[in-house]
Design an enzyme around this catalytic site. Structure first.
Site, PDB file in Angstrom:
ATOM      1  N   HIS A   1      43.923  14.579  63.069  1.00  0.00           N
ATOM      2  CA  HIS A   1      42.525  14.434  63.459  1.00  0.00           C
ATOM      3  C   HIS A   1      41.780  15.758  63.311  1.00  0.00           C
ATOM      4  O   HIS A   1      40.621  15.784  62.855  1.00  0.00           O
ATOM      5  CB  HIS A   1      42.469  13.936  64.906  1.00  0.00           C
ATOM      6  CG  HIS A   1      41.088  13.791  65.445  1.00  0.00           C
ATOM      7  ND1 HIS A   1      40.586  14.614  66.425  1.00  0.00           N
ATOM      8  CD2 HIS A   1      40.087  12.926  65.140  1.00  0.00           C
ATOM      9  CE1 HIS A   1      39.357  14.263  66.704  1.00  0.00           C
ATOM     10  NE2 HIS A   1      39.017  13.233  65.941  1.00  0.00           N
TER      11      HIS A   1
ATOM     12  N   GLU B   1      41.044  16.174  59.684  1.00  0.00           N
ATOM     13  CA  GLU B   1      39.943  15.287  59.278  1.00  0.00           C
ATOM     14  C   GLU B   1      38.598  15.975  59.507  1.00  0.00           C
ATOM     15  O   GLU B   1      37.708  15.938  58.654  1.00  0.00           O
ATOM     16  CB  GLU B   1      40.016  13.983  60.074  1.00  0.00           C
ATOM     17  CG  GLU B   1      38.850  13.037  59.845  1.00  0.00           C
ATOM     18  CD  GLU B   1      38.443  12.301  61.101  1.00  0.00           C
ATOM     19  OE1 GLU B   1      37.231  12.297  61.414  1.00  0.00           O
ATOM     20  OE2 GLU B   1      39.321  11.735  61.766  1.00  0.00           O
ATOM     21  N   HIS B   2      38.446  16.606  60.669  1.00  0.00           N
ATOM     22  CA  HIS B   2      37.207  17.338  60.962  1.00  0.00           C
ATOM     23  C   HIS B   2      37.002  18.504  59.995  1.00  0.00           C
ATOM     24  O   HIS B   2      35.899  18.730  59.492  1.00  0.00           O
ATOM     25  CB  HIS B   2      37.259  17.888  62.389  1.00  0.00           C
ATOM     26  CG  HIS B   2      36.904  16.891  63.446  1.00  0.00           C
ATOM     27  ND1 HIS B   2      35.890  17.084  64.342  1.00  0.00           N
ATOM     28  CD2 HIS B   2      37.443  15.675  63.748  1.00  0.00           C
ATOM     29  CE1 HIS B   2      35.806  16.041  65.160  1.00  0.00           C
ATOM     30  NE2 HIS B   2      36.751  15.179  64.820  1.00  0.00           N
TER      31      HIS B   2
ATOM     32  N   GLU C   1      35.358  16.461  72.352  1.00  0.00           N
ATOM     33  CA  GLU C   1      35.605  15.046  72.070  1.00  0.00           C
ATOM     34  C   GLU C   1      36.692  14.495  72.987  1.00  0.00           C
ATOM     35  O   GLU C   1      36.583  13.364  73.492  1.00  0.00           O
ATOM     36  CB  GLU C   1      36.015  14.880  70.602  1.00  0.00           C
ATOM     37  CG  GLU C   1      36.204  13.442  70.171  1.00  0.00           C
ATOM     38  CD  GLU C   1      36.561  13.303  68.699  1.00  0.00           C
ATOM     39  OE1 GLU C   1      36.905  12.180  68.281  1.00  0.00           O
ATOM     40  OE2 GLU C   1      36.502  14.311  67.963  1.00  0.00           O
TER      41      GLU C   1
END
Length: 437
Positions: free
Chosen positions: A71, A74-75, A151
């Site tokens: 993740h 991905e960012h 997040e």
């Protein structure tokens, strides 16, 4: 799809015609050097095009030291390349009214865009640049670390997210399937730039990727665009064959038990479930009908009994999740604290009833109708068609036509639904609860 295909050749996987014999859609596949697969679907009568780069890596591929790395990466791939800054990447798609995003799952990661058909070359070029030439600059790692921590905090403030994370943790324990996709505060804080960069090099290679495109597109033109966009820095220079879909030697079993988190909330959120089916189990179509009849809509048993007749909860639904070697089925409910015991007893009673008696013919037909309608309506836009192609190639290694899926749904019988309900709902329970003292 697992049939060997010569690099650069084109294979037609599906052709759909209307009542007059005119082609309404056609699916084609080409394997480029390095094992990069390009699969397209031409859709007649649309002016949009959707492209997705599907990468065969997700949170279950992480060691404890790399928890959250998929993740995080991905960012970071949006943060810039040698030829584009983060602002350049954002402006490129915004300037043509495109939609642009990405997501990370347990077993794959996807970067996707939806644009006008004339702007597809731009979208492919931007995605190819991001995927093959990301800088992963130290300053970007530090900046994005704070974004991800924010997040995680956001998810921790959402009781629905918390209870489903608890449910997975109880079901799968301290394993990649049991850990939250985004990572934890401690795991993200500990990840270094070098760890993320090594993860990127190891998993983001052509053989582990699928470029899926659907809309008003020409397969040969898309292949040329992908070859150019992904050919930077000799990215396609290898001779590796495409990586086969993930499989498991045997199905993983869940860990029954109860996990509770106390929060100062107005509601209690609970998830009750048990072991389910793997994604390639042929009985998944019967489970789909069962899930729809049990808790898939306002006419479902759970909605009618829990909400309409008893007024115990505002939200109640059932679900089924599937992985290569594991699966879960369950029920999710949010209720007032003083209704918790009655809600849990009612849900258990409904599960026992359907396991013992199955569903009626009327429920069977209604469930089939919901699945058919959801399937067809869900494939009306190019984005949904693109997702269908990407998952079929990367995850299932099988592209079932809409008619084939409908035929499998229509073939489900009441007895098959009763059998799968009796098997699954008789298993030991996994229960996760989030709420006040």
């Amino acid at each position: 799809m697992s049939v060997p295909q010569k690099t650069g050749s084109v294979r037609t996987l599906e052709t759909v015609r209307d009542g007059d014999g005119q082609v309404t859609s056609r699916v084609r596949r080409t394997v480029l050097p390095g094992g990069l697969r390009v699969i397209t679907e031409h859709m007649a009568g649309v002016r949009s095009a959707s492209v997705g780069v599907w990468v065969g890596v997700g949170s279950r591929d992480e060691t404890p030291a790399l928890h959250g790395c998929s993740h995080f990466l991905e960012h970071l791939l949006f943060k810039g390349t040698r030829s584009r800054s983060a602002m350049d990447i954002s402006v490129a798609l915004d300037a043509v009214g495109g939609e642009f995003n990405a997501f990370t799952a347990k077993e794959y990661t996807c970067f996707h865009a939806r644009v006008l058909d004339q702007d597809l070359p731009l979208a492919v070029d931007v995605l190819g640049d991001m995927i093959t030439d990301s800088l992963i600059a130290p300053e970007d790692v530090e900046a994005e670390r704070d974004v991800i921590l924010d997040e995680i905090a956001m998810h921790d403030d959402d009781p629905d997210d918390v209870v489903h994370n608890l449910f997975a943790a109880q079901a799968w324990g301290d394993s990649p399937l049991g850990r939250p996709i985004a990572g934890t505060v401690s795991s993200i804080a500990a990840l270094s730039r070098d760890q993320v960069a090594r993860f990127y090099k190891r998993h983001y290679r052509p053989a582990n990727m699928v470029v899926a495109v659907a809309g008003n597109v020409d397969h040969a033109a898309v292949v040329r665009q992908v070859r150019k966009a992904f050919g930077r820095n000799h990215f396609l220079a290898g001779d590796e064959a495409p990586v086969a879909p993930r499989t498991g030697a045997r199905q993983r079993r869940v860990q029954p038990g109860t996990l509770v988190a106390r929060r100062p909330l107005e509601q209690v959120n609970l998830v009750l479930g048990m072991n389910g089916l793997t994604r390639n189990d042929d009985r998944r179509f019967a489970l789909g009908v069962l899930n729809t009849a049990l808790g898939g809509g306002t006419s479902s048993r759970l909605f009618q009994e829990v909400r309409e007749r008893r007024g115990l909860a505002y939200s109640v639904f059932s679900f089924a999740s599937h992985h290569a070697d594991a699966g879960l089925v369950g029920v999710s409910v949010g209720c007032l604290p003083n209704r918790y015991d009655e809600v849990l007893a009612t849900v258990r009673a409904e599960l026992a009833k359907v396991a013992d008696e199955g569903i009626s013919e009327e429920e069977l037909e209604r469930g089939k109708g919901q699945l058919r309608g959801g399937l067809v309506l869900g494939l009306e836009d190019s984005g949904s068609r693109m997702s269908r192609l990407g998952k079929a190639e990367l995850v299932y290694d099988e592209l079932l036509s809409v008619d084939e899926v409908i035929a499998r749904i229509d073939a489900v019988t009441c007895e098959e639904v009763r059998q799968i309900a009796a098997e699954l709902f008789a298993q030991p329970e996994v229960l996760a609860v989030v709420g006040p003292e």
